[in-house]
Design a protein around this motif. Structure first.
Motif, PDB file in Angstrom:
ATOM      1  N   ILE A   3       0.827  -1.208   0.000  1.00  0.00           N
ATOM      2  CA  ILE A   3       0.000   0.000   0.000  1.00  0.00           C
ATOM      3  C   ILE A   3       0.865   1.264   0.000  1.00  0.00           C
ATOM      4  O   ILE A   3       0.503   2.268  -0.647  1.00  0.00           O
ATOM      5  N   LYS A   4       1.992   1.226   0.682  1.00  0.00           N
ATOM      6  CA  LYS A   4       2.854   2.414   0.699  1.00  0.00           C
ATOM      7  C   LYS A   4       3.350   2.740  -0.703  1.00  0.00           C
ATOM      8  O   LYS A   4       3.364   3.910  -1.123  1.00  0.00           O
ATOM      9  N   ILE A 142      -7.554   6.637  -5.240  1.00  0.00           N
ATOM     10  CA  ILE A 142      -7.341   5.237  -4.865  1.00  0.00           C
ATOM     11  C   ILE A 142      -8.696   4.672  -4.472  1.00  0.00           C
ATOM     12  O   ILE A 142      -9.363   5.201  -3.573  1.00  0.00           O
ATOM     13  N   LEU A 143      -9.120   3.601  -5.134  1.00  0.00           N
ATOM     14  CA  LEU A 143     -10.433   3.012  -4.918  1.00  0.00           C
ATOM     15  C   LEU A 143     -10.307   1.700  -4.142  1.00  0.00           C
ATOM     16  O   LEU A 143      -9.566   0.800  -4.544  1.00  0.00           O
ATOM     17  N   LYS A 144     -11.046   1.617  -3.042  1.00  0.00           N
ATOM     18  CA  LYS A 144     -11.108   0.354  -2.279  1.00  0.00           C
ATOM     19  C   LYS A 144     -12.574   0.008  -2.056  1.00  0.00           C
ATOM     20  O   LYS A 144     -13.238   0.531  -1.169  1.00  0.00           O
ATOM     21  N   GLY A 145     -13.100  -0.862  -2.941  1.00  0.00           N
ATOM     22  CA  GLY A 145     -14.485  -1.270  -2.836  1.00  0.00           C
ATOM     23  C   GLY A 145     -14.657  -2.457  -1.909  1.00  0.00           C
ATOM     24  O   GLY A 145     -13.691  -3.094  -1.483  1.00  0.00           O
ATOM     25  N   GLY A 146     -15.917  -2.770  -1.618  1.00  0.00           N
ATOM     26  CA  GLY A 146     -16.215  -3.890  -0.734  1.00  0.00           C
ATOM     27  C   GLY A 146     -16.008  -5.224  -1.421  1.00  0.00           C
ATOM     28  O   GLY A 146     -16.113  -5.351  -2.642  1.00  0.00           O
ATOM     29  N   SER A 147     -15.738  -6.256  -0.632  1.00  0.00           N
ATOM     30  CA  SER A 147     -15.469  -7.578  -1.182  1.00  0.00           C
ATOM     31  C   SER A 147     -16.686  -8.161  -1.885  1.00  0.00           C
ATOM     32  O   SER A 147     -16.540  -8.964  -2.815  1.00  0.00           O
ATOM     33  N   ASP A 148     -17.892  -7.762  -1.480  1.00  0.00           N
ATOM     34  CA  ASP A 148     -19.099  -8.312  -2.095  1.00  0.00           C
ATOM     35  C   ASP A 148     -19.249  -7.896  -3.554  1.00  0.00           C
ATOM     36  O   ASP A 148     -19.928  -8.572  -4.322  1.00  0.00           O
ATOM     37  N   ALA A 149     -18.642  -6.786  -3.929  1.00  0.00           N
ATOM     38  CA  ALA A 149     -18.763  -6.281  -5.306  1.00  0.00           C
ATOM     39  C   ALA A 149     -17.452  -6.416  -6.075  1.00  0.00           C
ATOM     40  O   ALA A 149     -17.263  -5.758  -7.096  1.00  0.00           O
ATOM     41  N   ASP A 181      -8.931  -8.215   1.128  1.00  0.00           N
ATOM     42  CA  ASP A 181      -8.257  -8.160   2.427  1.00  0.00           C
ATOM     43  C   ASP A 181      -8.597  -6.846   3.135  1.00  0.00           C
ATOM     44  O   ASP A 181      -8.159  -5.776   2.715  1.00  0.00           O
ATOM     45  N   ARG A 182      -9.345  -6.933   4.211  1.00  0.00           N
ATOM     46  CA  ARG A 182      -9.767  -5.729   4.930  1.00  0.00           C
ATOM     47  C   ARG A 182      -8.617  -5.057   5.673  1.00  0.00           C
ATOM     48  O   ARG A 182      -8.705  -3.887   6.022  1.00  0.00           O
ATOM     49  N   ALA A 183      -7.549  -5.805   5.914  1.00  0.00           N
ATOM     50  CA  ALA A 183      -6.392  -5.217   6.582  1.00  0.00           C
ATOM     51  C   ALA A 183      -5.773  -4.105   5.741  1.00  0.00           C
ATOM     52  O   ALA A 183      -5.135  -3.184   6.274  1.00  0.00           O
ATOM     53  N   LEU A 184      -5.980  -4.174   4.448  1.00  0.00           N
ATOM     54  CA  LEU A 184      -5.432  -3.146   3.567  1.00  0.00           C
ATOM     55  C   LEU A 184      -6.094  -1.793   3.790  1.00  0.00           C
ATOM     56  O   LEU A 184      -5.492  -0.754   3.533  1.00  0.00           O
ATOM     57  N   VAL A 185      -7.340  -1.806   4.261  1.00  0.00           N
ATOM     58  CA  VAL A 185      -8.026  -0.551   4.564  1.00  0.00           C
ATOM     59  C   VAL A 185      -7.287   0.185   5.675  1.00  0.00           C
ATOM     60  O   VAL A 185      -7.013   1.390   5.584  1.00  0.00           O
ATOM     61  N   LEU A 186      -6.962  -0.527   6.743  1.00  0.00           N
ATOM     62  CA  LEU A 186      -6.240   0.086   7.860  1.00  0.00           C
ATOM     63  C   LEU A 186      -4.879   0.597   7.406  1.00  0.00           C
ATOM     64  O   LEU A 186      -4.442   1.685   7.808  1.00  0.00           O
ATOM     65  N   ASP A 187      -4.218  -0.163   6.558  1.00  0.00           N
ATOM     66  CA  ASP A 187      -2.927   0.255   6.027  1.00  0.00           C
ATOM     67  C   ASP A 187      -3.067   1.551   5.235  1.00  0.00           C
ATOM     68  O   ASP A 187      -2.270   2.486   5.379  1.00  0.00           O
ATOM     69  N   LEU A 188      -4.104   1.632   4.410  1.00  0.00           N
ATOM     70  CA  LEU A 188      -4.343   2.845   3.621  1.00  0.00           C
ATOM     71  C   LEU A 188      -4.597   4.049   4.518  1.00  0.00           C
ATOM     72  O   LEU A 188      -4.106   5.162   4.241  1.00  0.00           O
ATOM     73  N   LEU A 189      -5.327   3.853   5.604  1.00  0.00           N
ATOM     74  CA  LEU A 189      -5.670   4.958   6.500  1.00  0.00           C
ATOM     75  C   LEU A 189      -4.458   5.531   7.224  1.00  0.00           C
ATOM     76  O   LEU A 189      -4.547   6.601   7.831  1.00  0.00           O
ATOM     77  N   HIS A 190      -3.323   4.843   7.163  1.00  0.00           N
ATOM     78  CA  HIS A 190      -2.110   5.315   7.834  1.00  0.00           C
ATOM     79  C   HIS A 190      -1.139   6.002   6.878  1.00  0.00           C
ATOM     80  O   HIS A 190      -0.071   6.446   7.304  1.00  0.00           O
ATOM     81  N   GLN A 191      -1.493   6.118   5.598  1.00  0.00           N
ATOM     82  CA  GLN A 191      -0.573   6.674   4.601  1.00  0.00           C
ATOM     83  C   GLN A 191      -0.731   8.193   4.484  1.00  0.00           C
ATOM     84  O   GLN A 191      -0.954   8.740   3.403  1.00  0.00           O
TER      85      GLN A 191
END
Length: 420
Positions: A3-4, A142-149, A181-191
């Motif tokens: 993500i970085k 940067i687009l991060k959509g939900g896993s359902d879609a 991977d939802r962990a990537l959301v948290l990673d993005l929020l720290h950039q």
């Protein structure tokens, strides 16, 4: 996925987007519109697979409605893209201009925000809406959509990336996080070193998670909790139609009505007729004690319930409406400011003094006067698409369109002018 590295690429692209021309950006949107038409069958097939898996997972009908790409929603997505394309370029606009006492000239000029991260859940149209708005306003996204879609978003993102490349815009002006991977959301929020703004689109849980964990400024709303106050001066002929539209046209969205407030002087006259109209379309009413007693003699007891304290703080997103009786417009405003979310509030009235007090005193991003709450929408406001409806007060409020995706800078021109 790194993500970085992804956000670093976006930051470089955002700097390059500063020099992009209006013609390039419009060409990109034209190509994108054509790609969507060419790959429509592929988009629908991917979406059908997403919907099939969501049904197997036991997702609610309301969720499935947001996830599904229908002929009408595909047309709305294409039309929103066309409206964005026709809007004037929001970048480089002179917002203010003046000559300074020192002899220099000052311009306040609109500029893009930079890198915008959009985190969203089940609505595939957000992929296109968000990217189109960001590209037109010269932002990298940067687009991060939900896993359902995910399957649908993959096809839509592919269309976007091809349009960006073919139009000559920076390669990483649009990036799609192709992972569940939802962990990537948290990673993005720290950039915070590379990303300038985060916009979450989704339910209360997602928005609160982003607000709590982001090291980057967040532009969002948490929920609707919209109210409509029926003043004693209300035109009786529009009451039912406005409330039915506010509540039932699309109950699963943030600008649908949750609570009906009615002036005590007309409650006994108006409530039974209004309740009858709402019950015809299966709207359950959760009433305070005064309104419950007025309706207790009505025929449809199955859809009549006493309210709980929690009801008035709940966004129902279903065919459920709270009802409460108030003694004045001042009491209505106080109730709304206690229980509302600063999203959309409405008044039905003909008394101009009541309308003025309500519109001045109620705390909301949009106030509707003798109109449905459903009108609070970027498309209705002529913005094409929107990033969402912001309920905060910095820096944007209401539908977030092209202008709201811009900041500004000051440009000072002179000829050897010094400060004395």
């Amino acid at each position: 996925m790194d993500i970085k590295q992804l956000t670093t690429r976006s930051k470089i692209a955002a700097q390059q987007m500063l020099c992009s021309t209006s013609a390039q950006k419009d060409q990109c949107l034209d190509i994108l519109a054509q790609k969507l038409v060419e790959r429509k069958a592929e988009i629908f097939a991917a979406n059908q697979e997403d919907v099939r898996q969501a049904k197997a997972a036991g997702r609610s009908e309301a969720f499935l409605g947001k996830l599904m790409v229908s002929e009408s929603s595909f047309s709305a997505m294409s039309e929103g893209l066309s409206v964005i394309r026709r809007h004037p370029d929001p970048v480089g606009q002179i917002l203010d201009s003046r000559d300074l006492n020192c002899g220099a000239h000052l311009d306040k000029v609109s500029v893009p925000i930079g890198v915008i991260g959009v985190i969203y859940e089940s609505r595939p149209n957000v992929t296109i809406d968000a990217a189109a708005l960001c590209l037109k306003s010269s932002n990298a996204v940067i687009l991060k959509g939900g896993s359902d879609a995910l399957a649908t978003n993959r096809v839509l993102a592919s269309c976007l990336l091809e349009a960006v490349q073919e139009s000559g815009l920076p390669d990483f002006a649009v990036q799609f996080i192709d992972s569940a991977d939802r962990a990537l959301v948290l990673d993005l929020l720290h950039q915070h070193a590379a990303v300038d703004l985060i916009i979450p689109r989704g339910g209360k849980e997602l928005v609160e998670f982003v607000r709590s964990n982001s090291q980057i400024p967040v532009l969002s709303h948490a929920e609707g909790l919209d109210h409509l106050y029926i003043d004693r001066s209300a035109d009786r002929s529009i009451i039912s139609s406005v409330i039915l539209n506010s509540k039932t046209q699309n109950p699963g969205v943030c600008n649908s009505l949750d609570t009906i407030l009615i002036h005590r002087d007309i409650a006994a006259e108006v409530l039974p007729l209004l309740a009858c109209d709402l019950w015809k379309v299966s709207v359950q009413l959760r009433c305070d004690e005064e309104s419950y007693q007025i309706l207790a003699r009505s025929s449809d007891q199955e859809l009549l319930h006493r309210s709980t304290d929690q009801d008035f703080d709940t966004e129902h997103l279903a065919l459920i409406a709270n009802v409460a009786v108030v003694g004045s417009v001042e009491e209505a405003v106080s109730f709304i400011n206690q229980h509302g979310s600063q999203h959309t509030e409405a008044i039905l009235a003909t008394d101009e003094s009541a309308i003025t007090l309500f519109t001045q005193a109620v705390d909301a991003a949009a106030v509707m006067v003798n109109c449905s709450t459903r009108l609070h929408d970027g498309g209705v406001f002529g913005m094409g698409a929107e990033m969402g409806i912001a309920t905060g007060k910095l820096h944007a409020r209401g539908p977030v369109g092209l202008r709201e995706l811009c900041s500004y800078r000051y440009v000072v021109r002179g000829q050897g002018i010094l400060r004395t």
